[in-house]
Design a protein around this motif. Structure first.
Motif, PDB file in Angstrom:
ATOM      1  N   GLY A  10       0.807  -1.216   0.000  1.00 55.22           N
ATOM      2  CA  GLY A  10       0.000   0.000   0.000  1.00 55.22           C
ATOM      3  C   GLY A  10       0.837   1.261   0.000  1.00 55.22           C
ATOM      4  O   GLY A  10       1.974   1.283   0.489  1.00 55.22           O
ATOM      5  N   GLY A  11       0.257   2.328  -0.522  1.00 51.54           N
ATOM      6  CA  GLY A  11       0.929   3.617  -0.575  1.00 51.54           C
ATOM      7  C   GLY A  11       0.846   4.367   0.748  1.00 51.54           C
ATOM      8  O   GLY A  11       0.503   3.803   1.792  1.00 51.54           O
ATOM      9  N   LEU A  12       1.148   5.636   0.689  1.00 57.59           N
ATOM     10  CA  LEU A  12       1.197   6.463   1.893  1.00 57.59           C
ATOM     11  C   LEU A  12      -0.120   6.407   2.660  1.00 57.59           C
ATOM     12  O   LEU A  12      -1.205   6.462   2.073  1.00 57.59           O
ATOM     13  N   TRP A  13      -0.003   6.281   3.978  1.00 56.13           N
ATOM     14  CA  TRP A  13      -1.112   6.316   4.946  1.00 56.13           C
ATOM     15  C   TRP A  13      -1.979   5.065   4.965  1.00 56.13           C
ATOM     16  O   TRP A  13      -2.899   4.969   5.756  1.00 56.13           O
ATOM     17  N   LEU A  14      -1.707   4.090   4.098  1.00 50.41           N
ATOM     18  CA  LEU A  14      -2.501   2.875   4.068  1.00 50.41           C
ATOM     19  C   LEU A  14      -1.841   1.779   4.897  1.00 50.41           C
ATOM     20  O   LEU A  14      -0.621   1.630   4.869  1.00 50.41           O
ATOM     21  N   ASP A 112       6.500  16.469  14.151  1.00 49.12           N
ATOM     22  CA  ASP A 112       6.827  15.584  15.279  1.00 49.12           C
ATOM     23  C   ASP A 112       7.270  14.206  14.805  1.00 49.12           C
ATOM     24  O   ASP A 112       6.857  13.168  15.336  1.00 49.12           O
ATOM     25  N   GLY A 113       8.103  14.188  13.774  1.00 47.02           N
ATOM     26  CA  GLY A 113       8.696  12.936  13.335  1.00 47.02           C
ATOM     27  C   GLY A 113       7.849  12.079  12.422  1.00 47.02           C
ATOM     28  O   GLY A 113       8.202  10.925  12.153  1.00 47.02           O
ATOM     29  N   GLU A 114       6.752  12.627  11.908  1.00 52.51           N
ATOM     30  CA  GLU A 114       5.913  11.845  11.003  1.00 52.51           C
ATOM     31  C   GLU A 114       5.161  12.761  10.038  1.00 52.51           C
ATOM     32  O   GLU A 114       5.035  13.969  10.266  1.00 52.51           O
ATOM     33  N   MET A 115       4.702  12.162   8.944  1.00 51.61           N
ATOM     34  CA  MET A 115       3.953  12.897   7.930  1.00 51.61           C
ATOM     35  C   MET A 115       2.507  12.415   7.965  1.00 51.61           C
ATOM     36  O   MET A 115       2.170  11.369   7.403  1.00 51.61           O
ATOM     37  N   PRO A 116       1.620  13.142   8.646  1.00 53.50           N
ATOM     38  CA  PRO A 116       0.214  12.712   8.748  1.00 53.50           C
ATOM     39  C   PRO A 116      -0.529  12.942   7.433  1.00 53.50           C
ATOM     40  O   PRO A 116      -0.095  13.709   6.562  1.00 53.50           O
ATOM     41  N   PHE A 117      -1.664  12.263   7.316  1.00 53.99           N
ATOM     42  CA  PHE A 117      -2.532  12.492   6.170  1.00 53.99           C
ATOM     43  C   PHE A 117      -2.941  13.967   6.162  1.00 53.99           C
ATOM     44  O   PHE A 117      -3.455  14.478   7.160  1.00 53.99           O
ATOM     45  N   PRO A 118      -2.752  14.686   5.033  1.00 56.50           N
ATOM     46  CA  PRO A 118      -2.953  16.134   5.040  1.00 56.50           C
ATOM     47  C   PRO A 118      -4.392  16.595   4.844  1.00 56.50           C
ATOM     48  O   PRO A 118      -4.666  17.797   4.906  1.00 56.50           O
ATOM     49  N   GLY A 119      -5.306  15.684   4.609  1.00 53.85           N
ATOM     50  CA  GLY A 119      -6.691  16.071   4.382  1.00 53.85           C
ATOM     51  C   GLY A 119      -7.064  16.026   2.913  1.00 53.85           C
ATOM     52  O   GLY A 119      -6.208  15.960   2.031  1.00 53.85           O
ATOM     53  N   TRP A 120      -8.354  16.088   2.652  1.00 55.18           N
ATOM     54  CA  TRP A 120      -8.855  15.837   1.298  1.00 55.18           C
ATOM     55  C   TRP A 120      -8.686  17.005   0.343  1.00 55.18           C
ATOM     56  O   TRP A 120      -8.795  16.821  -0.880  1.00 55.18           O
ATOM     57  N   ALA A 121      -8.419  18.197   0.843  1.00 52.60           N
ATOM     58  CA  ALA A 121      -8.230  19.331  -0.067  1.00 52.60           C
ATOM     59  C   ALA A 121      -7.092  19.072  -1.044  1.00 52.60           C
ATOM     60  O   ALA A 121      -7.096  19.594  -2.166  1.00 52.60           O
ATOM     61  N   GLU A 122      -6.126  18.247  -0.640  1.00 53.17           N
ATOM     62  CA  GLU A 122      -4.984  17.941  -1.504  1.00 53.17           C
ATOM     63  C   GLU A 122      -5.328  16.938  -2.599  1.00 53.17           C
ATOM     64  O   GLU A 122      -4.550  16.756  -3.538  1.00 53.17           O
ATOM     65  N   PHE A 123      -6.478  16.268  -2.485  1.00 51.46           N
ATOM     66  CA  PHE A 123      -6.752  15.129  -3.359  1.00 51.46           C
ATOM     67  C   PHE A 123      -8.122  15.176  -4.018  1.00 51.46           C
ATOM     68  O   PHE A 123      -8.645  14.132  -4.413  1.00 51.46           O
ATOM     69  N   ALA A 141      -8.606   5.657   9.520  1.00 51.94           N
ATOM     70  CA  ALA A 141      -7.661   4.536   9.460  1.00 51.94           C
ATOM     71  C   ALA A 141      -6.266   4.950   9.012  1.00 51.94           C
ATOM     72  O   ALA A 141      -5.339   4.140   9.056  1.00 51.94           O
ATOM     73  N   ALA A 142      -6.117   6.196   8.562  1.00 50.77           N
ATOM     74  CA  ALA A 142      -4.841   6.634   7.985  1.00 50.77           C
ATOM     75  C   ALA A 142      -3.702   6.507   8.994  1.00 50.77           C
ATOM     76  O   ALA A 142      -3.828   6.903  10.149  1.00 50.77           O
ATOM     77  N   VAL A 143      -2.597   5.939   8.527  1.00 45.74           N
ATOM     78  CA  VAL A 143      -1.417   5.728   9.368  1.00 45.74           C
ATOM     79  C   VAL A 143      -0.361   6.759   8.963  1.00 45.74           C
ATOM     80  O   VAL A 143       0.056   6.807   7.797  1.00 45.74           O
TER      81      VAL A 143
END
Length: 222
Positions: A10-14, A112-123, A141-143
C-alpha cells in the motif's frame, strides 16, 4: 507450474487492511496473495519498509508479482532491484518509482517525526469516487508515515531491474497520459524498462477501496 505469489504493497497512509477486499477476491480465485504490513513505528526507515517487502518475496516458494500502490511503486521497484531473479513482474497502481537519489515521499508537512494524512483538499481530483463515508473511514484509518520513510533517499544497485516486466495500472490518469509522460522522459526510472504495459481502471486514486473486484481481476491477470 506454481503460479507466482502476489505481493501487495500500500501507498502512503494505508495499512495492509486497505487490501482486504482485494485479498479476499484473489484468495477465492485460488491465488497465493500477501498484503505486506509495512513497519510504521517511530524511527522506521525506508530501508525497513523495503526489507518488509523483500521478506514477503523471499518467503515465497517461487517467484512473486509485486504490486505497489502510489508511492509504494518505489518499494515494489526496490524489490525488483534487490531480487531481479525472484520478482517475475512489477505492477504499479496510480504511481511510478522515484529516481535514484530522490527522497521516497516527503510530499507534505512533517510534524513531530511523522507525515500525517494532510486532508482531502490535496486530493479532490483523485478522490471523486470516494463518498463522505468512505473519506471519513479513510481518514480514521490513515497511518502517519514515519519521517525517515518519507525522507529516505532511494538507491538502486542492479540494472537487471530493467529486465523485470512492468505494468502501469492507470486509475485517475489514462494509459495514454502515462505513455505521453514516458515519451517525454518524465518517468526516468521506467524509460529503460524493456517490457512495459499499461492497463486502465475506471476509478480514482484508491481502487482497492472503490473498485476492489475490478482491481483484483486486473491483478489476477498479471
Amino acid at each position: 507450474m506454481t503460479a507466482e505469489q502476489l505481493v501487495l504493497v500500500g501507498g502512503l497512509w494505508l495499512d495492509a487492511a486497505a487490501w482486504d477486499e482485494v485479498v479476499a477476491d484473489l484468495t477465492k480465485q485460488g491465488r497465493d496473495v500477501v498484503a505486506v504490513r509495512l513497519p510504521v513505528h517511530a524511527g522506521a526507515t525506508l530501508a525497513d519498509q523495503a526489507a518488509a517487502v523483500l521478506a514477503a518475496v523471499d518467503a515465497a516458494p517461487g517467484r512473486s508479482v509485486v504490486v505497489g500502490h502510489s508511492a509504494a511503486s518505489t518499494l515494489a521497484w526496490l524489490a525488483a532491484d534487490a531480487r531481479p531473479d525472484r520478482v517475475a513482474k512489477v505492477a504499479m497502481i496510480g504511481g511510478w518509482p522515484r529516481a535514484g537519489g530522490q527522497t521516497y515521499g516527503d510530499f507534505f508537512a512533517i510534524k513531530d517525526g511523522e507525515m500525517p494524512f494532510p486532508g482531502w483538499a490535496e486530493f479532490e481530483a483523485d478522490a471523486a469516487d470516494l463518498d463522505a463515508a468512505a473519506r471519513a473511514a479513510f481518514t480514521a484509518a490513515a497511518v502517519a508515515v514515519p519521517e525517515h520513510v518519507a525522507t529516505g533517499v532511494v538507491t538502486y544497485t542492479d540494472e537487471r531491474r530493467y529486465d523485470v516486466p512492468v505494468v502501469l495500472i492507470c486509475p485517475e490518469f489514462t494509459p495514454e497520459q502515462a505513455r505521453e509522460w514516458l515519451a517525454a522522459g518524465d518517468l526516468p526510472e521506467l524509460t529503460p524498462v524493456k517490457n512495459l504495459d499499461t492497463v486502465d481502471i475506471d476509478s480514482g486514486h484508491w481502487p482497492m477501496l472503490t473498485s476492489p473486484a475490478e482491481l483484483a481481476g486486473l491483478i489476477a491477470a498479471l
